[in-house]
Design a protein around this motif. Sequence first.
Motif, PDB file in Angstrom:
ATOM      1  N   UNK A 136     -36.535 -13.977  13.777  1.00  0.00           N
ATOM      2  CA  UNK A 136     -37.207 -13.190  12.844  1.00  0.00           C
ATOM      3  C   UNK A 136     -37.399 -13.871  11.595  1.00  0.00           C
ATOM      4  N   UNK A 137     -38.222 -13.206  10.743  1.00  0.00           N
ATOM      5  CA  UNK A 137     -38.424 -13.871   9.515  1.00  0.00           C
ATOM      6  C   UNK A 137     -37.202 -13.827   8.649  1.00  0.00           C
ATOM      7  N   UNK A 138     -36.458 -12.838   8.727  1.00  0.00           N
ATOM      8  CA  UNK A 138     -34.935 -12.513   8.080  1.00  0.00           C
ATOM      9  C   UNK A 138     -34.318 -13.760   8.532  1.00  0.00           C
ATOM     10  N   UNK A 139     -34.000 -13.867   9.853  1.00  0.00           N
ATOM     11  CA  UNK A 139     -33.231 -14.937  10.347  1.00  0.00           C
ATOM     12  C   UNK A 139     -33.552 -16.482   9.964  1.00  0.00           C
ATOM     13  N   UNK A 140     -35.184 -16.432   9.949  1.00  0.00           N
ATOM     14  CA  UNK A 140     -35.267 -17.880   9.552  1.00  0.00           C
ATOM     15  C   UNK A 140     -35.017 -18.211   7.910  1.00  0.00           C
ATOM     16  N   UNK A 141     -35.067 -17.168   7.304  1.00  0.00           N
ATOM     17  CA  UNK A 141     -34.873 -17.545   5.939  1.00  0.00           C
ATOM     18  C   UNK A 141     -33.333 -17.498   5.381  1.00  0.00           C
ATOM     19  N   UNK A 142     -32.476 -16.877   6.170  1.00  0.00           N
ATOM     20  CA  UNK A 142     -31.009 -16.799   5.781  1.00  0.00           C
ATOM     21  C   UNK A 142     -30.550 -18.501   5.977  1.00  0.00           C
ATOM     22  N   UNK A 143     -30.514 -18.951   5.015  1.00  0.00           N
ATOM     23  CA  UNK A 143     -29.844 -20.480   4.769  1.00  0.00           C
ATOM     24  C   UNK A 143     -29.146 -20.731   3.655  1.00  0.00           C
ATOM     25  N   UNK A 144     -27.901 -20.984   4.204  1.00  0.00           N
ATOM     26  CA  UNK A 144     -26.706 -20.855   2.896  1.00  0.00           C
ATOM     27  C   UNK A 144     -26.589 -22.348   2.155  1.00  0.00           C
ATOM     28  N   UNK A 145     -25.835 -21.937   1.110  1.00  0.00           N
ATOM     29  CA  UNK A 145     -25.740 -23.186   0.509  1.00  0.00           C
ATOM     30  C   UNK A 145     -24.363 -23.904   0.347  1.00  0.00           C
ATOM     31  N   UNK A 146     -23.910 -24.763   0.862  1.00  0.00           N
ATOM     32  CA  UNK A 146     -22.698 -25.149   0.778  1.00  0.00           C
ATOM     33  C   UNK A 146     -21.986 -25.156  -0.334  1.00  0.00           C
ATOM     34  N   UNK A 147     -22.512 -25.988  -1.329  1.00  0.00           N
ATOM     35  CA  UNK A 147     -21.891 -26.420  -2.604  1.00  0.00           C
ATOM     36  C   UNK A 147     -23.059 -26.171  -3.609  1.00  0.00           C
ATOM     37  N   UNK A 148     -22.671 -24.981  -4.492  1.00  0.00           N
ATOM     38  CA  UNK A 148     -23.644 -24.607  -5.413  1.00  0.00           C
ATOM     39  C   UNK A 148     -23.442 -25.479  -6.799  1.00  0.00           C
ATOM     40  N   UNK A 149     -24.156 -26.086  -7.332  1.00  0.00           N
ATOM     41  CA  UNK A 149     -23.993 -26.858  -8.806  1.00  0.00           C
ATOM     42  C   UNK A 149     -25.013 -26.485  -9.675  1.00  0.00           C
ATOM     43  N   UNK A 150     -24.647 -25.870 -10.815  1.00  0.00           N
ATOM     44  CA  UNK A 150     -25.645 -25.329 -11.693  1.00  0.00           C
ATOM     45  C   UNK A 150     -25.258 -25.858 -12.971  1.00  0.00           C
ATOM     46  N   UNK A 151     -26.344 -26.135 -13.821  1.00  0.00           N
ATOM     47  CA  UNK A 151     -26.380 -26.869 -15.145  1.00  0.00           C
ATOM     48  C   UNK A 151     -26.303 -26.057 -15.997  1.00  0.00           C
ATOM     49  N   UNK A 152     -25.474 -26.298 -17.198  1.00  0.00           N
ATOM     50  CA  UNK A 152     -25.278 -25.369 -18.395  1.00  0.00           C
ATOM     51  C   UNK A 152     -26.546 -25.378 -19.162  1.00  0.00           C
ATOM     52  N   UNK A 153     -26.839 -24.383 -19.817  1.00  0.00           N
ATOM     53  CA  UNK A 153     -28.172 -24.341 -20.651  1.00  0.00           C
ATOM     54  C   UNK A 153     -27.927 -24.884 -21.714  1.00  0.00           C
TER      55      UNK A 153
END
Length: 252
Positions: free
Chosen positions: A235-252
């Motif tokens: 389904x569209x919902x199943x296709x869109x469900x993709x996790x991120x194993x390690x999220x890295x963000x940059x400070x502003x």
Amino acid sequence: MDKVERSAAEAVGDIADHASLAVGGFGLSGVPNVLIEAVHATGASALHVVSNNCGVDGGGLGVLLAAGRIARVTGSYIGDNKEFARQYLAGEIEVELVPQGTLAERLRAGGCGIPAFYTPAGVGTQVADGGLPRRHGPGGTVVVASPAKEIRTFDGRDHVLEHGITTDFALVRAARGDRLGNLVLNKAARNFNPLAAMAGRVTIAEVEELVEPGELDPDAVHVPGIFVQRVVPLTPGQAAAKGIEKRTVRGR
């Protein structure tokens, strides 16, 4: 032949206890999560899984692992899955550790009908000499260890004999697929998915977009339909469900 199944549950319905599964994916990329959840719902246990890693805590193959459904893993990376490490060290699961490139080639060889091959990878280590712990016992003892493998010399260089891998089933994920089982994978999702698809005697593919035969450019097909027996449209919902194993963000 139209290979489309009505549901993931029907597609995996004949996966029974003690079945062997080759599973595509690397980290959280290209993991057939819907099929894994469907296998979990069947209650099948004592499974032998062949995959690069065994998912993450609460995701991918980690779902089956946490439920105690996996008895043996052939893989190359325990990774950050704390439950996998705990079960391995506690002797609750048997683990065959394989160099990553060797694992890829063993799956490909099995899919091509090649029973065994020689590779220099692992020569001079426990991979070749034996002694890698496969199952632990009380107090950290080793109750099952890997055996020594045959060594032959080619052009003055030692090589170790490795065997091709085939499994009862394979679970893979593709970006696009047609009703004949031809699959196209997207970027990093083209990791162990083609190799797992080749190794399975019955390969089940979940596809994010189902198209009709003839819509896929033959030159863009990564897995020919000859290797795929069942197709499960997401389904569209199943296709869109993709996790991120390690999220890295940059400070502003």
